[in-house]
Design a protein around this motif. Structure first.
Motif, short mmCIF file in Angstrom:
data_model
loop_
_atom_site.label_atom_id
_atom_site.label_comp_id
_atom_site.label_asym_id
_atom_site.label_seq_id
_atom_site.Cartn_x
_atom_site.Cartn_y
_atom_site.Cartn_z
N HIS A 72 0.83 -1.20 0.00
CA HIS A 72 0.00 0.00 0.00
C HIS A 72 0.87 1.26 0.00
N HIS A 73 1.83 1.29 0.91
CA HIS A 73 2.73 2.44 1.04
C HIS A 73 4.14 1.90 1.30
N GLY A 74 5.14 2.67 0.88
CA GLY A 74 6.52 2.31 1.19
C GLY A 74 7.24 1.65 0.04
N GLN A 174 12.70 5.02 -13.43
CA GLN A 174 11.83 4.07 -12.78
C GLN A 174 11.16 4.68 -11.55
N PHE A 175 11.93 5.42 -10.76
CA PHE A 175 11.35 6.08 -9.60
C PHE A 175 10.32 7.12 -10.02
N ALA A 176 10.62 7.86 -11.08
CA ALA A 176 9.69 8.88 -11.55
C ALA A 176 8.39 8.25 -12.05
N ALA A 177 8.51 7.12 -12.76
CA ALA A 177 7.32 6.46 -13.30
C ALA A 177 6.44 5.90 -12.20
N ARG A 178 7.06 5.38 -11.15
CA ARG A 178 6.28 4.76 -10.08
C ARG A 178 5.88 5.75 -8.99
N GLY A 179 6.48 6.94 -9.00
CA GLY A 179 6.19 7.91 -7.95
C GLY A 179 4.90 8.66 -8.12
N GLY A 180 4.37 8.70 -9.36
CA GLY A 180 3.13 9.38 -9.62
C GLY A 180 3.17 10.88 -9.37
N CYS A 181 4.33 11.51 -9.56
CA CYS A 181 4.48 12.94 -9.31
C CYS A 181 4.16 13.74 -10.57
N MET A 182 3.69 14.95 -10.37
CA MET A 182 3.44 15.86 -11.48
C MET A 182 4.77 16.25 -12.14
N GLY A 184 7.81 18.20 -13.20
CA GLY A 184 8.49 19.30 -12.53
C GLY A 184 8.50 19.22 -11.03
N ALA A 185 7.76 18.25 -10.47
CA ALA A 185 7.71 18.09 -9.01
C ALA A 185 8.88 17.23 -8.54
N ALA A 186 9.22 17.37 -7.28
CA ALA A 186 10.30 16.56 -6.69
C ALA A 186 9.84 15.11 -6.58
N VAL A 187 10.69 14.22 -7.02
CA VAL A 187 10.42 12.78 -6.95
C VAL A 187 11.16 12.22 -5.73
N PRO A 188 10.46 11.54 -4.82
CA PRO A 188 11.14 10.97 -3.67
C PRO A 188 12.19 9.94 -4.11
N LEU A 189 13.33 9.97 -3.46
CA LEU A 189 14.41 9.03 -3.73
C LEU A 189 14.66 8.24 -2.45
N PRO A 190 13.97 7.13 -2.27
CA PRO A 190 14.03 6.43 -0.98
C PRO A 190 15.31 5.67 -0.73
N LEU A 191 16.15 5.52 -1.74
CA LEU A 191 17.41 4.80 -1.57
C LEU A 191 18.54 5.75 -1.26
N THR A 192 19.44 5.31 -0.41
CA THR A 192 20.68 6.07 -0.21
C THR A 192 21.58 5.85 -1.41
N ARG A 193 22.63 6.65 -1.52
CA ARG A 193 23.58 6.45 -2.62
C ARG A 193 24.20 5.06 -2.56
N GLN A 194 24.45 4.56 -1.36
CA GLN A 194 25.02 3.23 -1.21
C GLN A 194 24.05 2.17 -1.69
N GLN A 195 22.77 2.31 -1.35
CA GLN A 195 21.77 1.34 -1.79
C GLN A 195 21.60 1.38 -3.31
N LEU A 225 19.32 15.10 -0.59
CA LEU A 225 19.81 13.75 -0.82
C LEU A 225 18.71 12.73 -1.06
N ARG A 226 17.45 13.06 -0.72
CA ARG A 226 16.39 12.08 -0.81
C ARG A 226 15.31 12.44 -1.83
N SER A 227 15.66 13.28 -2.80
CA SER A 227 14.72 13.60 -3.87
C SER A 227 15.48 14.14 -5.08
N PHE A 228 14.79 14.16 -6.21
CA PHE A 228 15.35 14.75 -7.42
C PHE A 228 14.20 15.29 -8.26
N VAL A 229 14.52 16.18 -9.18
CA VAL A 229 13.55 16.76 -10.09
C VAL A 229 14.06 16.57 -11.51
#
Length: 244
Positions: A72-74, A174-182, A184-195, A225-229
Motif C-alpha cells: 500500500h505504502h513504502g 523508474q522512480f519517476a514512473a512509479r512515484g506518480g508525481c506531477m 516538474g515536481a520533486a520525486v522521492p528518492l528512498p534509496l541512499t547512494r550506497q543502496q 539527498l532524498r529527492s530529485f527533479v
C-alpha cells in the motif's frame, strides 16, 4: 474482466466493495483492480494490514513464506545472499506490487522493507483454495508474474549491457514512473547512494559522480539527498538508452 451474474462491477457504488478495499489508494493499480467484487470480497476476508518497519523482513531467503502481500505504502527490496554474507539487491517493489509466491517451496530471496511500509497480507496456504474458487484471481496473479518476468529480463539487460551512466538514469526514470508525481515536481528518492550502488552493481563514488554530472548538465536537479527533479525528461531518457 470476469464477472459473476448479477454481480455489480467496479463502476457501481463503492458501498458494494468491502470498506477497506473501497478506501485503498492502490486497488485499481494492483491485481485487485482486475478481479470481480466477489473475488475481492474473498481476499478481503483472509487479508489483514501489516506494517513493516524499515529493515524488517516479510520473507526470509530459504524460508517457506507464510504470507504474501500487496504494498500500500513504502518500498521493499528483493535481495539474495551468498554463504559468506555478500548480498545482491535483485530489485524493488513499489506500492500496488505483489510480493511473495504461492508455491510451497523455500524462497530464493529476502523481501525487506527499505522504508516504513504498509501491506495487505494474506496467508499463503489459503491462496490456492481462493484461486480455485475465483479463477480471475489466478489470471490476475499470472498476469503479474508475466510482468515481473518481463521486468527481470529488462533488468538483466540493464546490468549486463548498460553503462554506469545509463544504469543511474534508468533507475531515476523508474522512480519517476512509479512515484506518480506531477511534471516538474520533486520525486522521492528512498534509496541512499550506497543502496543505489548495490542495486545497480556500481560503487557509491560512481553513482554520486553520475548524479552530479546530470545535475551539472541541467538534466536533473538535486534539492536534497532524498529527492530529485527531472528538468529534461528527453535528455534523461536518451542517457538511459530508453525511449522518452
Amino acid at each position: 474482466m470476469y464477472m459473476e451474474r448479477n454481480q455489480p462491477d467496479f463502476g457501481a457504488a463503492e458501498w458494494s466493495l468491502p470498506t477497506r478495499c473501497a478506501a485503498c489508494g492502490v486497488r485499481m493499480a494492483s491485481l485487485c483492480g482486475g478481479i470481480s467484487a466477489a473475488a475481492l470480497d474473498a481476499l478481503n476476508r483472509i487479508g489483514r494490514k501489516r506494517v513493516l518497519r524499515r529493515g524488517e523482513a516479510l520473507i526470509w531467503q530459504g524460508d517457506v513464506a507464510d504470507q504474501v502481500g500487496i504494498l500500500h505504502h513504502g518500498l521493499v527490496k528483493l535481495s539474495a545472499s551468498l554463504e559468506d554474507g555478500r548480498e545482491q539487491m535483485l530489485g524493488l517493489a513499489f506500492p500496488a506490487d505483489f510480493v511473495g509466491a504461492i508455491a510451497d517451496r523455500p524462497s530464493s530471496h529476502c523481501v525487506t522493507a527499505l522504508t516504513d511500509t504498509e501491506l495487505c497480507v494474506f496467508p499463503r496456504s489459503a491462496l490456492p483454495g481462493i484461486v480455485e474458487a475465483h479463477p480471475d484471481i489466478g489470471q490476475a496473479l499470472l498476469s503479474r508474474a508475466y510482468d515481473e518476468l518481463d521486468h527481470m529480463r529488462r533488468w538483466m539487460l540493464l546490468l549486463g549491457r548498460k553503462s554506469a551512466e545509463e544504469r543511474v538514469a534508468s533507475l531515476l526514470l523508474q522512480f519517476a514512473a512509479r512515484g506518480g508525481c506531477m511534471a516538474g515536481a520533486a520525486v522521492p528518492l528512498p534509496l541512499t547512494r550506497q543502496q543505489m550502488a548495490e542495486l545497480l552493481g556500481l560503487t557509491i563514488e560512481t553513482v554520486s559522480r553520475k548524479l552530479t554530472a546530470m545535475k551539472r548538465d541541467g538534466v536533473i536537479a538535486l534539492p536534497d539527498l532524498r529527492s530529485f527533479v527531472i528538468q529534461d525528461r528527453a535528455a534523461l531518457s536518451t542517457i538511459a538508452a530508453e525511449y522518452p
